[in-house]
Motif scaffolding. Structure first.
Motif: not given
Length: 490
Positions: A456-457, A158-160, A476-480
């Motif tokens: 985020r997810p 979801d780039s802004l 990965e989970l932290r990034a999401l």
């Protein structure tokens, strides 16, 4: 082989130990060409164009056009050959993949099911399966012979690309890769109001000076004007000459009567909002006009784009007043100081630059340092004494205009800083970027004072006590959106 914004293919040859030289230039596509692929035998070259065609060329024959394949309903973004050379895959903005039988010059099947642009294709080595990547966040595995999807992996992005303050400073609007326009209540920090109407990504957002309207521009040939209070669409502006125009950044004139917007043909178009008519447009050039900005008195409009220059246009009729040599490489952003005395631009190639000109004569006064990343965004302090830049390295830099010195550096985003905007009262700075977040800063002191982000997810999922996760999975989970106590406890 190379293919660019002017639609021409260049075939290059590099002898052993020597530099590459251009052997031939082929007039391939009208408008942008975005995809190239050599056949496995190296004798043929396929190209994909925004004119909705795929062309196949004989390389050894000096670039003879062998065939043109047509059928896509919108711009073709990418092509890929199967390793056995029997199938050519093409995909793009119509959210489909076409599989072509090269020998018979006919389409074998059309793969559907996407809800976004298909940007990338890759065959497996045995030619039996095809991988596709789409703007809808999916990675799909297709059985080529049966034309069926066997697996779907759902990703997240979801780039802004733009952020804008409302005139009263209470709300922020943003647009990006989700095809949505978001309106944020800055003080409440509540989930944003989402405005749906664009088919492809939203590159520009801007409030009218009176705060009544919000405009957004996207890659779907749409400039959408919304009622800023209700979020309902009230007007749509389209390029009357090109149904497949991709619009980039836009800006309201200071009197609120006109909208200016850049597009992928390096044009600037100006519209009269009340009548919905286009007043003028500049001549098309190779590349894209990425950002536009009105002078504070409304008499001039500047644009920056891929050709590497900053153009100053007369607002009355769109004639060119002057052209300023910009940063090395494409220009990603332009900004006037509030008093109209200074103009800044950010861009670059391998390294970034920020340039400053004294206006109205266009005398270049400063080149503010070589940036570690390409310059993508610039914004002036109200006094014009300080300039803030954001780059592809995710950092913000505060510059003293008089001395040209960098006086402050702050890490802002994971990925590129796409846009910077100073609040109307001049005390806050909003930044947005590839990580989908809007960061709010104290402009004078450089402290971060708030963050706005759509969930985020795995937003707020506590994983401190989770077992069986590898370090990569935890990252990965932290990034999401997941959270983890560094001490390891719940």
């Amino acid at each position: 082989a190379s293919l660019g914004g002017e639609g021409q293919i260049r075939l290059w040859e590099r002898p052993p130990g020597g530099p590459a030289t251009c052997r031939v230039v082929l007039p391939a596509h009208t408008g942008w060409g975005m995809g190239l692929a050599f056949a496995p035998d190296g004798q043929r070259l396929a190209s994909a164009g925004w004119d909705r065609t795929i062309q196949i060329w004989a390389v050894a024959a000096g670039g003879e056009l062998l065939q043109t394949l047509a059928g896509h309903a919108d711009r073709v973004q990418t092509v890929a050959w199967s390793p056995d050379g029997q199938t050519l895959a093409s995909a793009g903005f119509d959210e489909t993949i076409w599989l072509w039988d090269v020998a018979s010059r006919s389409v074998r099947t059309v793969l559907t099911g996407f809800t976004g642009v298909v940007f990338s294709l890759a065959f497996t080595p045995d030619s039996r399966h095809l991988l596709s990547g789409s703007g809808d966040g999916t990675l799909r595995l297709w059985d080529v012979a049966r034309g069926q999807c066997e697996q779907i992996r759902q990703g997240y992005a979801d780039s802004l690309y733009d952020v804008a303050w409302s005139p009263h400073g209470l709300h922020l609007a943003s647009g990006g890769s989700s095809n949505m326009v978001s309106i944020w209540d800055v003080a409440a920090r509540t989930p944003p109001q989402l405005l749906a109407g664009h088919r492809y990504l939203v590159f520009g957002v801007a409030w009218s000076p009176d705060g009544r309207w919000l405009a957004s521009s996207g890659w779907d040939n749409v400039i959408q004007i919304w009622d800023a209070h209700t979020g309902t669409p009230v007007q749509v502006l389209r390029d009357p000459d090109d149904p497949y125009t991709s619009f980039y950044g836009l800006a309201w004139s200071p009197d609120g009567q006109r909208l200016a917007c850049g597009n992928y043909r390096q044009e600037v178009q100006v519209w009269e909002v009340a009548t919905g008519t286009r007043q003028w447009r500049t001549p098309a050039q190779p590349g894209a006009a990425r950002r536009v900005a009105w002078s504070p008195d409304g008499t001039a409009l500047v644009s920056g784009g891929d050709e590497g220059c900053v153009a100053v246009w007369k607002a009355a009729d769109g004639s060119r007043a002057r052209q300023l040599p910009g940063p090395g490489g494409k220009v990603n952003d332009v900004a006037w100081s509030r008093d109209g005395q200074w103009l800044a631009a950010a861009g670059g190639r391998a390294g970034g630059e920020v340039c400053v000109w004294a206006m109205p004569h266009g005398e270049r006064m400063q080149i503010l340092g070589r940036l570690p990343g390409i310059g993508y965004a610039v914004a002036w302090s109200p006094s014009g004494a300080v300039l803030v830049s954001g780059g592809s390295d995710g950092w913000l830099r505060w510059w003293d205009r008089a001395s040209g010195e960098c006086v402050r550096v702050c890490r802002a985003h994971e990925g590129t800083v796409q846009r910077l905007q100073v609040s109307p009262e001049g005390t806050r700075l909003a930044s947005c970027g590839d990580d989908g977040a809007i960061q709010i800063w104290d402009l004078a002191g450089g402290a971060r004072v708030g963050t706005l982000r759509r969930d985020r997810p795995y937003e707020r999922l506590e994983i401190s006590g989770a077992t069986g996760l590898t370090p990569a999975q935890r990252a990965e989970l932290r990034a999401l959106g997941a959270v983890e106590d560094p001490r390891g406890g719940p």
